[in-house]
Motif scaffolding. Structure first.
Motif, PDB file in Angstrom:
ATOM      1  N   LEU A  11       0.609  -1.284  -0.229  1.00  0.00           N
ATOM      2  CA  LEU A  11       0.069   0.299   0.253  1.00  0.00           C
ATOM      3  C   LEU A  11       0.809   1.114  -0.076  1.00  0.00           C
ATOM      4  O   LEU A  11       2.526   1.105   0.702  1.00  0.00           O
ATOM      5  CB  LEU A  11      -1.112  -0.344   1.686  1.00  0.00           C
ATOM      6  N   LEU A  12       0.147   2.484  -0.330  1.00  0.00           N
ATOM      7  CA  LEU A  12       0.994   3.686   0.013  1.00  0.00           C
ATOM      8  C   LEU A  12       0.436   4.481   1.277  1.00  0.00           C
ATOM      9  O   LEU A  12      -0.616   4.344   1.233  1.00  0.00           O
ATOM     10  CB  LEU A  12       0.189   4.676  -1.178  1.00  0.00           C
ATOM     11  N   VAL A  13       1.833   5.435   1.630  1.00  0.00           N
ATOM     12  CA  VAL A  13       1.076   6.204   2.378  1.00  0.00           C
ATOM     13  C   VAL A  13       1.394   7.634   1.989  1.00  0.00           C
ATOM     14  O   VAL A  13       2.136   7.554   1.124  1.00  0.00           O
ATOM     15  CB  VAL A  13       1.499   5.958   3.850  1.00  0.00           C
ATOM     16  N   LYS A  14       0.197   8.558   2.020  1.00  0.00           N
ATOM     17  CA  LYS A  14       0.203   9.197   1.085  1.00  0.00           C
ATOM     18  C   LYS A  14       0.379  10.754   1.562  1.00  0.00           C
ATOM     19  O   LYS A  14      -0.936  11.108   2.778  1.00  0.00           O
ATOM     20  CB  LYS A  14      -0.786   8.926  -0.151  1.00  0.00           C
TER      21      LYS A  14
ATOM     22  N   ASP B  95       5.797  -4.422   8.697  1.00  0.00           N
ATOM     23  CA  ASP B  95       6.449  -4.100   9.530  1.00  0.00           C
ATOM     24  C   ASP B  95       7.130  -2.449   9.394  1.00  0.00           C
ATOM     25  O   ASP B  95       8.225  -1.767   9.863  1.00  0.00           O
ATOM     26  CB  ASP B  95       7.978  -4.766   9.743  1.00  0.00           C
ATOM     27  N   GLY B  96       6.976  -2.860   7.953  1.00  0.00           N
ATOM     28  CA  GLY B  96       7.845  -1.125   7.172  1.00  0.00           C
ATOM     29  C   GLY B  96       6.546   0.469   7.479  1.00  0.00           C
ATOM     30  O   GLY B  96       6.706   1.112   7.233  1.00  0.00           O
ATOM     31  N   LEU B  97       5.109   0.010   8.139  1.00  0.00           N
ATOM     32  CA  LEU B  97       4.250   0.780   8.162  1.00  0.00           C
ATOM     33  C   LEU B  97       4.726   1.919   8.839  1.00  0.00           C
ATOM     34  O   LEU B  97       4.716   3.041   9.023  1.00  0.00           O
ATOM     35  CB  LEU B  97       2.916  -0.047   8.871  1.00  0.00           C
ATOM     36  N   ASP B  98       5.196   1.849  10.181  1.00  0.00           N
ATOM     37  CA  ASP B  98       5.408   2.575  10.914  1.00  0.00           C
ATOM     38  C   ASP B  98       6.352   3.961  10.471  1.00  0.00           C
ATOM     39  O   ASP B  98       6.177   5.230  10.941  1.00  0.00           O
ATOM     40  CB  ASP B  98       5.775   2.410  12.807  1.00  0.00           C
ATOM     41  N   ASP B  99       7.668   2.923  10.371  1.00  0.00           N
ATOM     42  CA  ASP B  99       8.800   3.900   9.199  1.00  0.00           C
ATOM     43  C   ASP B  99       7.748   4.874   8.061  1.00  0.00           C
ATOM     44  O   ASP B  99       8.281   6.054   8.684  1.00  0.00           O
ATOM     45  CB  ASP B  99       9.724   3.274   9.415  1.00  0.00           C
ATOM     46  N   ALA B 100       7.177   3.998   7.596  1.00  0.00           N
ATOM     47  CA  ALA B 100       6.349   4.643   6.365  1.00  0.00           C
ATOM     48  C   ALA B 100       6.286   6.001   6.651  1.00  0.00           C
ATOM     49  O   ALA B 100       5.591   6.993   6.207  1.00  0.00           O
ATOM     50  CB  ALA B 100       5.997   4.096   5.168  1.00  0.00           C
ATOM     51  N   LEU B 101       4.824   5.331   8.103  1.00  0.00           N
ATOM     52  CA  LEU B 101       4.115   6.627   8.044  1.00  0.00           C
ATOM     53  C   LEU B 101       4.832   8.139   8.672  1.00  0.00           C
ATOM     54  O   LEU B 101       4.165   8.951   8.524  1.00  0.00           O
ATOM     55  CB  LEU B 101       3.027   6.326   9.196  1.00  0.00           C
TER      56      LEU B 101
END
Length: 564
Positions: free
Chosen positions: A146-149, A166-172
């Motif tokens: 998915l994309l964080v935008k 696992d990468g969601l928090d850093d991407a946010l």
């Protein structure tokens, strides 16, 4: 009395607007900040006003006192609804849509809802900005990748692809930080990521009387980190039914929101299914507007100004027909071989390509500075042909003829893309540059640059110097240099500890003294020329000292972190 237009922008788009004003017999006023004093647009405009910042709404509106209209160009204040309101509130014409339309389309979450209501296909995503606490639940529903935008802004900033939980928090965190720095607002939302996509957009024009015209479409699939590199019109290899669907959806959306002026409705097309989905609507002129001009014969900047004056759409554009094919290459002061790192400096020599069917829209001339405070775009080189293959050949020749000495540019890399079989066959997607078409590392040996010059790289005790030596003269100019070879402070570490690759601002520090870090771990994130630059650990080590904090300005070669 001649009407006056304030050009509320900088660089090549400001130059473009000044030239359109000349054509219409309008007087132009350019604004500039201190880093842009003496820039090309200030030399071309009829009058010049200094402002402390291009984002200072009060100062920009004050500079327009006595003018008829304000043209915002693209970037900076172009999609700022507050700026549009301030302009019209001062009794000036805003060359763009009404402020309420700018606000609606600038809120990406709201824009998705408006598109859905207008019957435009939309990707699965969140219907409101998300916080870290609610993102995991929403992500589980949407699925990965998915994309964080960023919920506000555009231009590919504030976006991160997330492969798994696992990468969601850093991407946010990264997207929120970048969005705050770029747009002053850090809200983000989630949207399904189309792993293999084409990027296709539709150009619309609308007048004050409710008429909406579609001026064809463009393909912008050649991208890096959501930043467009090559654009072409019309979008090649697009089924007629899909083209008609996108045109009608764009017309419908523009009419539904009460659009006025020039705008672009952007879509993603899934390479695997062929299904299109709404991406966003840009309420302004696009960087790639020139390819539409070449295939339609419509000067979009002139059209914007005439529509802002209240003229009817039919009188401005008449019957629009798309003829032939046009392709544009963005020429930015970046080094593709070093990860597209921005490269401010001075343009010592510049020779734009000439010849039939070629156009160069540039914001600099030889001798001009490329300041590190702003984005890296120098301009664009475009070519037209009766078909796509001819346009590709002509653009390739134009890029071969382009000479820029003093800063590295994206031109040579984009020239290689034109030769890619995948590009010729339209088999690429928005991830091809990063996944399949990685630029070759900047060479360490002498290599020919153009027919007229050659590049020489010299190893020194302070790094590598790259020289461009003109064959027609005996002089040489510094084209680029390793950070340690250019004005590096004498205190710069010589032990391989991470240093700033260029003058930049620290936006994040990911480590503290005593941390153990793996090779490749991000230590510090810098921002320069509107681009984030992660500085990574060259090897596994322990952090002995951290010399910077968020908000610090650093110079090329200065110490960031000391590794034990």
């Amino acid at each position: 009395m001649t009407r006056t237009v304030l050009v509320a922008n900088r660089g090549e788009v400001a130059v473009r607007i000044v030239r359109a004003c000349r054509e219409l017999g309008l007087r132009s006023v350019a604004i500039h900040t201190d880093p842009d004093a003496g820039s090309l647009v200030t030399r071309l405009a009829d009058a010049v006003v200094r402002v402390p910042s291009y984002l200072d709404v009060d100062a920009v509106v004050a500079a327009a006192r006595g003018a008829w209209a304000v043209h915002p160009g693209y970037g900076l204040l172009a999609e700022d609804a507050g700026f549009a309101r301030a302009v019209t509130g001062a009794g000036l014409a805003f060359v763009g849509p009404p402020a309420e339309v700018v606000a609606a389309m600038g809120d990406k979450v709201r824009a998705r809802a408006l598109a859905r209501d207008a019957g435009v296909p939309v990707l699965d995503g969140t219907d409101a900005p998300v916080s870290a606490g609610h993102a995991r639940e929403a992500a589980a529903r949407i699925g990965f990748p998915l994309l964080v935008k960023a919920a506000h802004g555009g231009g590919g900033r504030g976006m991160r692809v997330v492969a798994g939980p696992d990468g969601l928090d850093d991407a946010l965190a990264a997207a929120e930080r970048e969005a705050t720095a770029a747009f002053g607002r850090g809200e983000v939302f989630l949207e399904r990521h189309v792993a293999r996509a084409r990027h296709v957009e539709v150009q619309v024009l609308a007048d004050h009387h409710g008429a909406v015209a579609v001026l064809g479409d463009r393909d912008c699939t050649v991208q890096r980190r959501h930043q467009k590199l090559l654009e072409e019109a019309p979008a090649p290899d697009l089924p007629d039914t899909v083209r008609a669907e996108l045109h009608e959806a764009s017309r419908r959306l523009a009419a539904a929101v009460g659009y006025r002026g020039a705008g672009t409705v952007e879509f993603l097309l899934d390479r695997d299914t062929g299904a299109p989905a709404f991406l966003e609507m840009n309420t302004r002129l696009q960087v790639e507007h020139g390819v539409t001009e070449l295939v339609t014969g419509v000067d979009l900047v002139v059209a914007q100004l005439r529509l802002a004056a209240g003229e009817a759409l039919a009188a401005v554009v008449g019957d629009v027909a798309v003829r032939g094919h046009a392709i544009q290459a963005r020429i930015a002061a970046e080094d593709p071989g070093a990860g597209f790192v921005p490269a401010p400096g001075r343009v010592h020599e510049l020779r734009a390509p000439t010849g039939p069917w070629v156009r160069a829209d540039l914001g600099v001339e030889a001798g001009d500075a490329v300041p590190g405070e702003y984005d890296s775009l120098l301009g664009k080189v475009l070519a037209w042909g009766p078909d796509r293959a001819t346009a590709v050949t002509r653009l390739a020749g134009a890029l071969d003829d382009l000479v820029v000495a003093g800063v590295p540019t994206t031109g040579p890399y984009l020239r290689t893309v034109l030769d890619r079989p995948g590009y010729a066959a339209m088999a690429h997607d928005t991830g091809s540059v990063e996944r399949d078409w990685a630029p070759a590392p900047t060479p360490a040996t002498t290599a020919p640059a153009t027919v007229a010059t050659r590049r020489v790289r010299l190893a020194t005790d302070r790094g590598t110097l790259a020289l461009r030596v003109p064959r027609h003269r005996g002089e040489a100019v510094v084209e680029e240099a390793a950070a340690s070879a250019v004005a590096a402070p004498t205190t710069a570490p010589a032990t391989g500890d991470p240093v700033a690759p260029m003058d930049a601002t620290v936006v994040d520090v990911a480590v503290k003294s005593g941390d153990d870090v793996a090779a490749g771990a991000v230590l510090v994130v810098l921002e320069a020329m509107k681009m984030e630059l992660p500085v990574r650990a060259p090897h596994a080590a322990r952090v002995d000292a951290v010399h910077v904090a968020p908000g610090d300005r650093v110079t090329a070669g200065s110490a960031l972190v000391v590794l034990a």
